[in-house]
Design a protein around this motif. Structure first.
Motif, PDB file in Angstrom:
ATOM      1  N   ASN A  91       6.504  -3.192 -42.073  1.00 51.75           N
ATOM      2  CA  ASN A  91       7.719  -2.486 -42.477  1.00 51.75           C
ATOM      3  C   ASN A  91       7.819  -2.473 -44.004  1.00 51.75           C
ATOM      4  N   LEU A 115       7.725 -11.906 -42.358  1.00 51.13           N
ATOM      5  CA  LEU A 115       7.238 -10.553 -42.574  1.00 51.13           C
ATOM      6  C   LEU A 115       6.020 -10.348 -41.682  1.00 51.13           C
ATOM      7  N   ASN A 127       1.937 -14.107 -42.726  1.00 53.63           N
ATOM      8  CA  ASN A 127       3.008 -13.642 -41.856  1.00 53.63           C
ATOM      9  C   ASN A 127       3.613 -14.736 -40.980  1.00 53.63           C
ATOM     10  N   ASP A 170      10.038  -1.553 -45.960  1.00 57.19           N
ATOM     11  CA  ASP A 170      11.339  -1.952 -46.498  1.00 57.19           C
ATOM     12  C   ASP A 170      11.572  -3.461 -46.511  1.00 57.19           C
ATOM     13  N   THR A 171      10.721  -4.242 -45.835  1.00 55.18           N
ATOM     14  CA  THR A 171      10.903  -5.697 -45.830  1.00 55.18           C
ATOM     15  C   THR A 171      10.154  -6.371 -46.973  1.00 55.18           C
ATOM     16  N   TRP A 172       9.383  -5.623 -47.739  1.00 53.30           N
ATOM     17  CA  TRP A 172       8.583  -6.157 -48.858  1.00 53.30           C
ATOM     18  C   TRP A 172       9.500  -6.821 -49.879  1.00 53.30           C
ATOM     19  N   ASN A 173       8.991  -7.865 -50.517  1.00 53.23           N
ATOM     20  CA  ASN A 173       9.675  -8.458 -51.663  1.00 53.23           C
ATOM     21  C   ASN A 173       8.620  -9.061 -52.600  1.00 53.23           C
TER      22      ASN A 173
END
Length: 110
Positions: free
Chosen positions: A18, A8, A3, A20-23
């Motif tokens: 979060n 992230l 992190n 929705d911040t995953w990639n």
């Protein structure tokens, strides 16, 4: 730790804050930190976990994963909970949920 350089944020238990911040880069880096090289089988599970969480706001049980992906994950032999969790090493389901970006996942039994 992951992190610090990715932007992230992880919580104190190592789960992404979060969803929705995953990639995919996050998943690859976290897996590498845990000594895993992600294969197509890993990605099947990761993507299923993310899709399931998006729809139901929780992680699927291993039974659901095996029913949906078993033949793809283990084409030559029956897919078992032990095999499925073995893909992700000693922490099995917990690590799979972390890599998939699920928030503070509690793995449900088979």
């Amino acid at each position: 730790m992951l992190n610090q350089n990715t932007g992230l944020e992880l919580n104190s238990k190592g789960y992404l804050n979060n969803f929705d911040t995953w990639n995919e880069d996050f998943a690859i880096r976290l897996a590498k930190e845990q000594g895993l090289d992600l294969t197509g089988r890993h990605w099947l599970v990761i993507n299923f976990l993310r899709d399931y969480h998006s729809e139901y706001d929780m992680a699927p049980g291993s039974r659901e994963i095996i029913q949906k992906l078993g033949k793809q994950i283990s084409p030559d032999a029956p897919c078992t909970k032990k095999y499925l969790e073995g893909l992700f090493g000693q922490d099995g389901c917990e690590l799979a949920c972390k890599i998939a970006g699920l928030p503070n996942c509690h793995c449900r039994g088979a």
